[in-house]
Write a protein that holds these residues in place. Structure first.
Motif, PDB file in Angstrom:
ATOM      1  N   GLY A 111      -4.093   7.378   5.649  1.00  6.58           N
ATOM      2  CA  GLY A 111      -5.148   5.622   4.598  1.00  6.58           C
ATOM      3  C   GLY A 111      -5.850   5.176   4.917  1.00  6.58           C
ATOM      4  O   GLY A 111      -6.116   5.019   6.318  1.00  6.58           O
ATOM      5  N   ILE A 112      -6.397   4.236   3.934  1.00  9.38           N
ATOM      6  CA  ILE A 112      -7.379   3.392   4.889  1.00  9.38           C
ATOM      7  C   ILE A 112      -6.360   1.875   5.541  1.00  9.38           C
ATOM      8  O   ILE A 112      -7.709   1.098   6.373  1.00  9.38           O
ATOM      9  N   SER A 113      -5.579   1.603   6.212  1.00 12.50           N
ATOM     10  CA  SER A 113      -4.404   0.854   6.491  1.00 12.50           C
ATOM     11  C   SER A 113      -4.796   1.003   7.658  1.00 12.50           C
ATOM     12  O   SER A 113      -4.284   0.443   8.865  1.00 12.50           O
ATOM     13  N   GLU A 251      -0.355   4.416  -4.604  1.00 11.36           N
ATOM     14  CA  GLU A 251       0.261   5.190  -3.210  1.00 11.36           C
ATOM     15  C   GLU A 251      -1.288   4.526  -2.567  1.00 11.36           C
ATOM     16  O   GLU A 251      -1.874   4.234  -2.839  1.00 11.36           O
ATOM     17  N   GLU A 252      -1.114   4.624  -1.264  1.00 12.32           N
ATOM     18  CA  GLU A 252      -2.273   4.932  -0.066  1.00 12.32           C
ATOM     19  C   GLU A 252      -2.727   5.832   0.185  1.00 12.32           C
ATOM     20  O   GLU A 252      -3.139   6.970   1.260  1.00 12.32           O
ATOM     21  N   GLY A 279      -4.489   4.139  -6.211  1.00  9.05           N
ATOM     22  CA  GLY A 279      -4.564   3.962  -5.435  1.00  9.05           C
ATOM     23  C   GLY A 279      -5.928   4.220  -4.777  1.00  9.05           C
ATOM     24  O   GLY A 279      -6.945   3.029  -5.202  1.00  9.05           O
ATOM     25  N   VAL A 280      -6.600   4.899  -4.107  1.00  6.60           N
ATOM     26  CA  VAL A 280      -7.967   5.228  -4.281  1.00  6.60           C
ATOM     27  C   VAL A 280      -9.256   5.757  -4.397  1.00  6.60           C
ATOM     28  O   VAL A 280      -8.507   6.870  -4.778  1.00  6.60           O
ATOM     29  N   GLU A 298      -7.390  -2.987  -3.824  1.00  4.72           N
ATOM     30  CA  GLU A 298      -6.633  -3.786  -4.942  1.00  4.72           C
ATOM     31  C   GLU A 298      -4.677  -2.818  -4.754  1.00  4.72           C
ATOM     32  O   GLU A 298      -4.086  -2.241  -6.046  1.00  4.72           O
ATOM     33  N   LEU A 299      -4.684  -2.278  -3.833  1.00  2.00           N
ATOM     34  CA  LEU A 299      -3.629  -1.638  -3.058  1.00  2.00           C
ATOM     35  C   LEU A 299      -1.887  -2.993  -2.468  1.00  2.00           C
ATOM     36  O   LEU A 299      -0.650  -2.859  -2.020  1.00  2.00           O
TER      37      LEU A 299
END
Length: 315
Positions: A111-113, A251-252, A279-280, A298-299
């Motif tokens: 994910g983006i994190s 979801e991420e 999500g993305v 926006e998560l």
């Protein structure tokens, strides 16, 4: 009340491997020159004879894992999600999935994190890729407790399993008496009648925080943690959709091909209702802290609450 612990699920993965390794001598751990980051270094330190560093050669690592499984070992092949699911997809498909081998893939930094590593390392496509492989189980635990339970369940399952873990520390939501992990079964975290919100991974905590904001607006949301993307808990998804009439999936991951798509596949066939996939949005990630990126895409809980409220009221 016990103190809420924050831990990255990649740490939980490394700790769980050590715990299981002390019980099962057939458990082997493979890595691709990332043991410190994937936390398999914990296992390497404790059981060096059962840890294999394959170097920066993820595709080869999957082949080595396949070979080990054919000798009766249970290998956990570990790397970043981008390299495990992305770079080594063909080897996972043909060398592990096609023969149905008993290989477990520990994919960290999903994910983006992932944060400052940027778009090249932020894998938002892994669920979409891996869930297309026949017979593959796909897991994405939400916290430390669930991650350790998922690793144990993966070891006990006969067949290939893909586990996604995160880099950012998250609260331990399941640190409670009576917790039980069941592969393929979702968990209702809160009952509600107005709307169903389904999430996995780090977004479970964000959704729970968003629910508090929604409750202040009079919206009673049913919150479901779907830690197993494949096989999906179809019965729970359908049952909740019938109860609330509207479904949100957070979801991420890309909105294409992930948990949201899996839920839509089920509902479009068995009980069509309005669905919002969060999500993305078919874009690449970018560099920044985990919290900054969750807000940017926006998560985060505040953004989720606003989007869910708008979806609920738009009819």
């Amino acid at each position: 009340m016990s103190e809420i612990i924050k831990k990255a699920t990649r740490d939980s993965y490394g700790e769980a491997l050590v715990e299981l390794g002390g019980i099962h001598e057939d458990l082997y751990v493979l890595d691709a020159d990332l043991a410190s980051a994937t936390k398999t270094a914990y296992f390497r330190k404790t059981y060096p004879d059962r840890h294999i560093d394959c170097g920066i050669a993820e595709c080869n690592m999957m082949g080595v894992a396949a070979g080990l499984s054919l000798t009766g070992k249970i290998p956990f092949a570990s790397s970043f999600a981008m390299f495990a699911a992305g770079r080594a997809f063909e080897q996972i498909r043909n060398s592990i999935g096609y023969p149905g081998l008993n290989v477990k893939i520990g994919a960290t930094h999903g994910g983006i994190s992932v944060g400052e590593d940027g778009a090249t390392h932020q894998c938002n496509e892994d669920f979409a890729l891996i869930r297309t492989i026949p017979g593959m189980v796909v897991l994405c635990p939400s916290d430390d407790v669930e991650a350790k339970a998922a690793v144990k369940a993966a070891y006990e399952h006969k067949g290939p399993v893909y586990l996604r873990f995160g880099r950012v520390p998250v609260p331990s939501l399941n640190q409670k008496e009576g917790y039980r992990f069941q592969m393929g079964k979702g968990v209702v975290l809160k009952e509600g009648t107005d709307i169903t919100i389904i999430a996995n991974g780090i977004l479970v905590n964000e959704v729970l925080e968003a629910e508090k904001m929604l409750a202040e607006k009079g919206l009673q949301a049913q919150i479901i943690n779907i830690h197993t993307i494949k096989p999906l808990d179809k019965d729970l998804v359908i049952r909740s959709a019938k109860k609330t009439g509207k479904v949100v999936v957070a979801e991420e991951h890309s909105i294409i091909g992930g948990l949201g798509s899996a839920v839509c596949d089920v509902l479009s066939e068995y009980y069509p209702v309005p669905v919002l996939k969060i999500g993305v949005n078919d874009v690449y990630g970018r560099s920044g802290s985990a919290r900054e990126l969750l807000r940017a895409y926006e998560l985060d809980s505040e953004s989720l609450a606003g989007r869910i409220l708008h979806f609920y009221h738009q009819g």
